[in-house]
Design a protein around this motif. Structure first.
Motif, PDB file in Angstrom:
ATOM      1  N   ARG A  92       3.023  -1.139  -7.065  1.00 36.54           N
ATOM      2  CA  ARG A  92       3.306  -0.039  -7.976  1.00 36.54           C
ATOM      3  C   ARG A  92       3.700  -0.578  -9.340  1.00 36.54           C
ATOM      4  NH1 ARG A  92       9.104   2.603  -6.198  1.00 36.54           N
ATOM      5  NH2 ARG A  92      10.353   0.810  -6.813  1.00 36.54           N
ATOM      6  N   ALA A  93       3.538   0.258 -10.333  1.00 30.06           N
ATOM      7  CA  ALA A  93       3.969  -0.040 -11.686  1.00 30.06           C
ATOM      8  C   ALA A  93       4.957   1.037 -12.095  1.00 30.06           C
ATOM      9  CB  ALA A  93       2.777  -0.049 -12.629  1.00 30.06           C
ATOM     10  N   ARG A  94       6.016   0.604 -12.767  1.00 26.68           N
ATOM     11  CA  ARG A  94       7.016   1.555 -13.242  1.00 26.68           C
ATOM     12  C   ARG A  94       7.146   1.453 -14.753  1.00 26.68           C
ATOM     13  NH1 ARG A  94      12.491   1.016 -10.621  1.00 26.68           N
ATOM     14  NH2 ARG A  94      12.074  -1.186 -10.680  1.00 26.68           N
ATOM     15  N   ALA A  95       7.455   2.574 -15.375  1.00 29.03           N
ATOM     16  CA  ALA A  95       7.684   2.625 -16.811  1.00 29.03           C
ATOM     17  C   ALA A  95       9.112   2.154 -17.098  1.00 29.03           C
ATOM     18  CB  ALA A  95       7.482   4.046 -17.321  1.00 29.03           C
ATOM     19  N   ARG A  96       9.442   2.017 -18.363  1.00 28.80           N
ATOM     20  CA  ARG A  96      10.773   1.551 -18.764  1.00 28.80           C
ATOM     21  C   ARG A  96      11.881   2.472 -18.234  1.00 28.80           C
ATOM     22  NH1 ARG A  96      12.558  -2.224 -22.256  1.00 28.80           N
ATOM     23  NH2 ARG A  96      10.468  -2.618 -23.045  1.00 28.80           N
ATOM     24  N   ASP A  97      11.602   3.774 -18.136  1.00 34.10           N
ATOM     25  CA  ASP A  97      12.617   4.715 -17.648  1.00 34.10           C
ATOM     26  C   ASP A  97      12.719   4.745 -16.124  1.00 34.10           C
ATOM     27  OD1 ASP A  97      10.354   6.073 -16.865  1.00 34.10           O
ATOM     28  OD2 ASP A  97      10.766   7.877 -18.026  1.00 34.10           O
ATOM     29  N   GLY A  98      11.912   3.947 -15.425  1.00 35.73           N
ATOM     30  CA  GLY A  98      11.975   3.859 -13.967  1.00 35.73           C
ATOM     31  C   GLY A  98      10.965   4.730 -13.242  1.00 35.73           C
ATOM     32  N   GLY A  99      10.273   5.592 -13.966  1.00 37.39           N
ATOM     33  CA  GLY A  99       9.285   6.458 -13.335  1.00 37.39           C
ATOM     34  C   GLY A  99       8.056   5.675 -12.888  1.00 37.39           C
ATOM     35  N   VAL A 100       7.468   6.097 -11.782  1.00 35.53           N
ATOM     36  CA  VAL A 100       6.268   5.441 -11.252  1.00 35.53           C
ATOM     37  C   VAL A 100       5.062   5.900 -12.057  1.00 35.53           C
ATOM     38  CG1 VAL A 100       4.785   5.173  -9.234  1.00 35.53           C
ATOM     39  CG2 VAL A 100       7.258   5.279  -8.953  1.00 35.53           C
ATOM     40  N   VAL A 101       4.340   4.922 -12.625  1.00 37.87           N
ATOM     41  CA  VAL A 101       3.150   5.243 -13.422  1.00 37.87           C
ATOM     42  C   VAL A 101       1.864   4.742 -12.771  1.00 37.87           C
ATOM     43  CG1 VAL A 101       4.395   5.402 -15.605  1.00 37.87           C
ATOM     44  CG2 VAL A 101       3.474   3.197 -14.890  1.00 37.87           C
ATOM     45  N   GLY A 102       1.959   4.030 -11.669  1.00 32.89           N
ATOM     46  CA  GLY A 102       0.781   3.552 -10.953  1.00 32.89           C
ATOM     47  C   GLY A 102       1.152   3.125  -9.549  1.00 32.89           C
ATOM     48  N   LEU A 103       0.268   3.393  -8.581  1.00 33.23           N
ATOM     49  CA  LEU A 103       0.520   3.051  -7.183  1.00 33.23           C
ATOM     50  C   LEU A 103      -0.820   2.835  -6.501  1.00 33.23           C
ATOM     51  CD1 LEU A 103       2.909   2.936  -5.089  1.00 33.23           C
ATOM     52  CD2 LEU A 103       2.288   5.261  -4.496  1.00 33.23           C
ATOM     53  N   ALA A 104      -0.914   1.785  -5.666  1.00 30.82           N
ATOM     54  CA  ALA A 104      -2.168   1.514  -4.957  1.00 30.82           C
ATOM     55  C   ALA A 104      -1.900   0.730  -3.681  1.00 30.82           C
ATOM     56  CB  ALA A 104      -3.128   0.729  -5.845  1.00 30.82           C
ATOM     57  N   GLU A 105      -2.820   0.871  -2.741  1.00 31.85           N
ATOM     58  CA  GLU A 105      -2.832   0.092  -1.504  1.00 31.85           C
ATOM     59  C   GLU A 105      -3.871  -1.005  -1.696  1.00 31.85           C
ATOM     60  OE1 GLU A 105      -1.236   0.766   1.692  1.00 31.85           O
ATOM     61  OE2 GLU A 105       0.043   2.126   0.558  1.00 31.85           O
ATOM     62  N   VAL A 106      -3.468  -2.261  -1.539  1.00 38.14           N
ATOM     63  CA  VAL A 106      -4.356  -3.397  -1.792  1.00 38.14           C
ATOM     64  C   VAL A 106      -4.618  -4.143  -0.483  1.00 38.14           C
ATOM     65  CG1 VAL A 106      -4.641  -5.531  -3.082  1.00 38.14           C
ATOM     66  CG2 VAL A 106      -3.382  -3.634  -4.102  1.00 38.14           C
ATOM     67  N   PRO A 107      -5.882  -4.241  -0.034  1.00 40.80           N
ATOM     68  CA  PRO A 107      -6.175  -5.036   1.160  1.00 40.80           C
ATOM     69  C   PRO A 107      -6.141  -6.523   0.821  1.00 40.80           C
ATOM     70  CG  PRO A 107      -8.175  -4.039   0.296  1.00 40.80           C
ATOM     71  CD  PRO A 107      -7.046  -3.541  -0.556  1.00 40.80           C
ATOM     72  N   VAL A 108      -5.544  -7.303   1.720  1.00 44.75           N
ATOM     73  CA  VAL A 108      -5.434  -8.753   1.532  1.00 44.75           C
ATOM     74  C   VAL A 108      -5.911  -9.412   2.814  1.00 44.75           C
ATOM     75  CG1 VAL A 108      -3.855 -10.660   1.134  1.00 44.75           C
ATOM     76  CG2 VAL A 108      -3.465  -8.475  -0.005  1.00 44.75           C
ATOM     77  N   ALA A 109      -6.876 -10.321   2.714  1.00 45.54           N
ATOM     78  CA  ALA A 109      -7.389 -11.036   3.878  1.00 45.54           C
ATOM     79  C   ALA A 109      -7.132 -12.527   3.708  1.00 45.54           C
ATOM     80  CB  ALA A 109      -8.877 -10.787   4.039  1.00 45.54           C
ATOM     81  N   ALA A 110      -6.647 -13.150   4.753  1.00 50.00           N
ATOM     82  CA  ALA A 110      -6.376 -14.592   4.728  1.00 50.00           C
ATOM     83  C   ALA A 110      -7.561 -15.352   5.300  1.00 50.00           C
ATOM     84  CB  ALA A 110      -5.121 -14.896   5.530  1.00 50.00           C
ATOM     85  N   ALA A 111      -7.759 -16.546   4.804  1.00 47.83           N
ATOM     86  CA  ALA A 111      -8.779 -17.426   5.358  1.00 47.83           C
ATOM     87  C   ALA A 111      -8.327 -17.866   6.751  1.00 47.83           C
ATOM     88  CB  ALA A 111      -8.962 -18.635   4.451  1.00 47.83           C
TER      89      ALA A 111
END
Length: 140
Positions: A92-111
């Protein structure tokens, strides 16, 4: 002068001091039931929070967040997964005031055989972000 005996209970005029309580065992039983209920509720809350936020096999740490614009942030993070496993991380990304401005689910695969995976993700935001974070990772 009047005599008092240490073995006799005091005598009060009837109706003057209200109704006297009868000796009973209700309070200890009620206190024990409340204590058991509090422990049970605490256990359920702890279990729910562990399910939501903690899993010892999946651990993430932010390496850096860069590339900050009015609509994006680039988050570099490292994830520890079981050998050769995969994970889904919430960033997630938050603005200076603490509000959420971006959110995502990211898949991560290991070798195969790898336990640590470095990942870079560009997160789209609705306003200028101040910080990028990885909230949690879990099994894919």
């Amino acid at each position: 002068m009047s005599e008092t005996h240490a073995t006799s209970a005091p005598v009060f005029p009837p109706g003057r001091y209200g109704r006297r309580r009868a000796a009973g065992r209700r309070r200890p039983v009620l206190a024990a039931l409340l204590a058991v209920a509090a422990v049970a509720v605490s256990g359920l809350v702890a279990f729910r929070l562990y399910q939501q936020y903690g899993h010892p096999d999946y651990d993430a740490e932010v390496i850096t967040y860069t590339g900050i614009t009015d609509s994006r942030i680039r988050i570099d993070f490292r994830v520890t997964v079981p050998a050769g496993g995969a994970a889904v991380c919430t960033v997630r990304a938050r603005a200076r005031d603490g509000g959420v401005v971006g959110l995502a689910e990211v898949p991560v695969a290991a070798a195969p055989g790898a336990r640590k995976v470095a990942t870079r993700y560009e997160l789209a935001t609705t306003a200028r972000p101040f910080i990028g974070e990885v909230l949690r990772c879990r099994a894919a």
